[in-house]
Design a protein around this motif. Structure first.
Motif, PDB file in Angstrom:
ATOM      1  N   SER A  36       0.818  -1.209   0.000  1.00 12.67           N
ATOM      2  CA  SER A  36       0.000   0.000   0.000  1.00 12.67           C
ATOM      3  C   SER A  36       0.857   1.266   0.000  1.00 12.67           C
ATOM      4  O   SER A  36       0.365   2.321  -0.315  1.00 12.67           O
ATOM      5  CB  SER A  36      -0.939  -0.002   1.205  1.00 12.67           C
ATOM      6  OG  SER A  36      -0.193   0.001   2.402  1.00 12.67           O
ATOM      7  N   CYS A  37       2.110   1.122   0.367  1.00  9.59           N
ATOM      8  CA  CYS A  37       3.019   2.260   0.360  1.00  9.59           C
ATOM      9  C   CYS A  37       4.346   1.784  -0.236  1.00  9.59           C
ATOM     10  O   CYS A  37       5.105   1.085   0.423  1.00  9.59           O
ATOM     11  CB  CYS A  37       3.219   2.789   1.777  1.00  9.59           C
ATOM     12  SG  CYS A  37       4.315   4.186   1.848  1.00  9.59           S
ATOM     13  N   GLU A  38       4.587   2.157  -1.459  1.00 13.63           N
ATOM     14  CA  GLU A  38       5.771   1.680  -2.168  1.00 13.63           C
ATOM     15  C   GLU A  38       7.044   2.242  -1.536  1.00 13.63           C
ATOM     16  O   GLU A  38       7.138   3.441  -1.261  1.00 13.63           O
ATOM     17  CB  GLU A  38       5.685   2.094  -3.630  1.00 13.63           C
ATOM     18  CG  GLU A  38       6.836   1.567  -4.458  1.00 13.63           C
ATOM     19  CD  GLU A  38       6.717   2.003  -5.909  1.00 13.63           C
ATOM     20  OE1 GLU A  38       7.760   2.056  -6.575  1.00 13.63           O
ATOM     21  OE2 GLU A  38       5.599   2.291  -6.354  1.00 13.63           O
ATOM     22  N   SER A  41       8.889   5.858  -2.206  1.00 18.52           N
ATOM     23  CA  SER A  41       7.975   6.875  -2.745  1.00 18.52           C
ATOM     24  C   SER A  41       7.899   8.052  -1.783  1.00 18.52           C
ATOM     25  O   SER A  41       8.309   7.965  -0.624  1.00 18.52           O
ATOM     26  CB  SER A  41       6.587   6.269  -2.953  1.00 18.52           C
ATOM     27  OG  SER A  41       6.001   5.952  -1.709  1.00 18.52           O
ATOM     28  N   LYS A  43       5.252   9.158  -0.483  1.00 20.76           N
ATOM     29  CA  LYS A  43       4.330   8.753   0.584  1.00 20.76           C
ATOM     30  C   LYS A  43       5.091   7.986   1.670  1.00 20.76           C
ATOM     31  O   LYS A  43       4.855   8.176   2.850  1.00 20.76           O
ATOM     32  CB  LYS A  43       3.206   7.898   0.012  1.00 20.76           C
ATOM     33  CG  LYS A  43       2.193   7.464   1.042  1.00 20.76           C
ATOM     34  CD  LYS A  43       1.094   6.631   0.422  1.00 20.76           C
ATOM     35  CE  LYS A  43       0.123   6.160   1.483  1.00 20.76           C
ATOM     36  NZ  LYS A  43      -0.910   5.276   0.921  1.00 20.76           N
ATOM     37  N   TYR A  44       6.014   7.134   1.256  1.00 25.12           N
ATOM     38  CA  TYR A  44       6.817   6.366   2.202  1.00 25.12           C
ATOM     39  C   TYR A  44       7.641   7.303   3.089  1.00 25.12           C
ATOM     40  O   TYR A  44       7.661   7.159   4.304  1.00 25.12           O
ATOM     41  CB  TYR A  44       7.734   5.408   1.434  1.00 25.12           C
ATOM     42  CG  TYR A  44       8.707   4.667   2.310  1.00 25.12           C
ATOM     43  CD1 TYR A  44       8.298   3.589   3.075  1.00 25.12           C
ATOM     44  CD2 TYR A  44      10.045   5.051   2.378  1.00 25.12           C
ATOM     45  CE1 TYR A  44       9.186   2.908   3.877  1.00 25.12           C
ATOM     46  CE2 TYR A  44      10.937   4.376   3.176  1.00 25.12           C
ATOM     47  CZ  TYR A  44      10.499   3.298   3.922  1.00 25.12           C
ATOM     48  OH  TYR A  44      11.375   2.628   4.724  1.00 25.12           O
ATOM     49  N   LEU A  47       5.389   9.173   5.490  1.00 31.07           N
ATOM     50  CA  LEU A  47       4.946   8.322   6.603  1.00 31.07           C
ATOM     51  C   LEU A  47       6.067   8.079   7.610  1.00 31.07           C
ATOM     52  O   LEU A  47       5.808   7.989   8.815  1.00 31.07           O
ATOM     53  CB  LEU A  47       4.389   7.001   6.076  1.00 31.07           C
ATOM     54  CG  LEU A  47       3.044   7.094   5.366  1.00 31.07           C
ATOM     55  CD1 LEU A  47       2.659   5.752   4.766  1.00 31.07           C
ATOM     56  CD2 LEU A  47       1.974   7.593   6.316  1.00 31.07           C
TER      57      LEU A  47
END
Length: 139
Positions: A36-38, A41, A43-44, A47
């Motif tokens: 769900s979180c590459e 990325s 987003k990673y 997070l």
């Protein structure tokens, strides 16, 4: 699959009863999207930074009242004779809000510090491993 927990519905046996009186229950488990979180990325990295804010910013802020009393004991040991006495004196003089003095700078500083530490650690780990030609064995 080899993993017996991959199904969204799990069959569990009630451990309290034995023999023919055993009852079974069905529980639903959340299905999580794979990858769900590459890795690598934005987003990673975001997070990872958020993890730093939540793990350190909030915990350091929660300890502000204890740190406040400790500092007051160091400055005026005659007035603040111990931890419990320090809390009592502070509550009497300043009320409950007096225990939270300094929470905002503490939250901001530790959140920003750990946002950078957790987020940029991952960025530089990938950056330098690519420079030195190392395999991404940390995946």
């Amino acid at each position: 699959r080899a993993n017996r927990f991959h199904a969204p519905h799990l069959q569990l046996l009630h451990d309290g009863l034995a023999g023919p009186h055993r009852r079974s229950r069905r529980l639903a488990a959340a299905v999580v999207e794979e990858d769900s979180c590459e890795f690598g990325s934005m987003k990673y990295y975001a997070l990872c930074g958020l993890g730093g804010v939540l793990s350190c910013g909030l915990t350091h802020t929660a300890v502000v009242p204890l740190d406040l009393i400790k500092c007051r004991m160091q400055v005026d040991p005659q007035k603040y004779k111990g931890i419990f006495n320090g809390f009592s004196v502070t509550l009497t003089e300043d009320g409950v809000r007096g225990l939270a003095k300094g929470w905002a700078p503490t939250f901001i500083v530790y959140s920003m510090q750990e946002l950078c530490k957790f987020g940029f650690y991952e960025v530089f780990k990938v950056f330098y491993s690519d420079i030195f030609g190392e395999e991404n064995t940390y995946l």
